[in-house]
Design an enzyme around this catalytic site. Structure first.
Site, PDB file in Angstrom:
ATOM      1  CG  ASP A  15      -1.905  -1.178   1.225  1.00  0.00           C
ATOM      2  OD1 ASP A  15      -1.951  -1.920   0.226  1.00  0.00           O
ATOM      3  OD2 ASP A  15      -2.584  -1.367   2.240  1.00  0.00           O
ATOM      4  CE  LYS A  81      -3.899  -4.335   0.853  1.00  0.00           C
ATOM      5  NZ  LYS A  81      -4.388  -3.603   2.016  1.00  0.00           N
ATOM      6  CB  CYS A 114      -2.168  -3.085   5.523  1.00  0.00           C
ATOM      7  SG  CYS A 114      -3.749  -2.223   5.307  1.00  0.00           S
TER       8      CYS A 114
END
Length: 201
Positions: A15, A81, A114
């Site tokens: 990310d 996602k 994450c």
């Protein structure tokens, strides 16, 4: 014949998107370490996985990483996602194509969300997990050491990019060593700067 110490490595980039740049503590340092790891992945032919979190709202992966760009690093999977974990069906499919018992090294954000959930899922699936202390961060810097302590307790190895690179090689007699040593020398000052910021005790 010289053998690598880590025989089934894979790099996971979590990310690292434009919209996070102003929000994440020392985001530029995480990018610096990730760039070094991507160069290492090209030298050592390490497969790369990357994700974006809700790309429509939070933007593309930072362009200076060059993922899937002409002349850049081709990923096994570069998935968008809504999950917090990177282990989307697309990423899982890519992992399965490489076989079992991978040695997964993680960089990216956020350490306590994450990155943590990705590490836990990889551990659950039977992979070895390394989290780079000089390659992860969060909006609140105080989250990072707590997340790393938890991941150690869960069975992940918390280490640094340089340590992992040398462990991956394992032997100065491998054919890629000279090029890797050149990368380490080339990034010596930036590594020092990153370590002094992200790895302060």
């Amino acid at each position: 014949m010289a053998q690598r110490r880590i025989t089934k490595p894979a790099l996971f980039i979590c990310d690292l998107q434009e919209k996070f740049r102003p929000a994440i503590y020392e985001f530029s340092k995480v990018i610096t370490t990730t760039q070094k790891m991507l160069k290492a992945s090209q030298i050592l032919n390490i497969p790369v996985f990357a994700t974006t979190q809700n790309k429509e709202r939070l933007g593309e992966t930072c362009p200076e990483l060059g993922l899937d760009a002409p002349g850049g690093v081709k990923t096994v999977a570069h998935a968008d996602k809504k999950l917090f974990s990177m282990l989307t069906p697309e990423v899982r499919g890519g992992i399965n194509s490489l076989g079992s018992n991978l040695s997964c090294v993680i960089v990216g954000i956020e350490s306590h969300i994450c990155v943590t959930q990705t590490a836990l899922d990889l551990l659950h699936d039977g992979h070895k997990v390394y989290v780079l202390a000089d390659g992860v961060s969060s909006c609140n810097k105080e989250e990072v050491p707590i997340a790393l302590a938890r991941l150690r307790a869960e069975g992940a190895v918390v280490t640094t990019s340089e340590s992992w690179i040398y462990e991956c090689m394992g032997d100065a007699a491998i054919s890629e060593f000279r090029e890797m040593a050149g990368l380490v020398k080339q990034t010596n000052q930036s590594t020092k700067d990153v370590m002094q910021t992200l790895c302060k005790t």
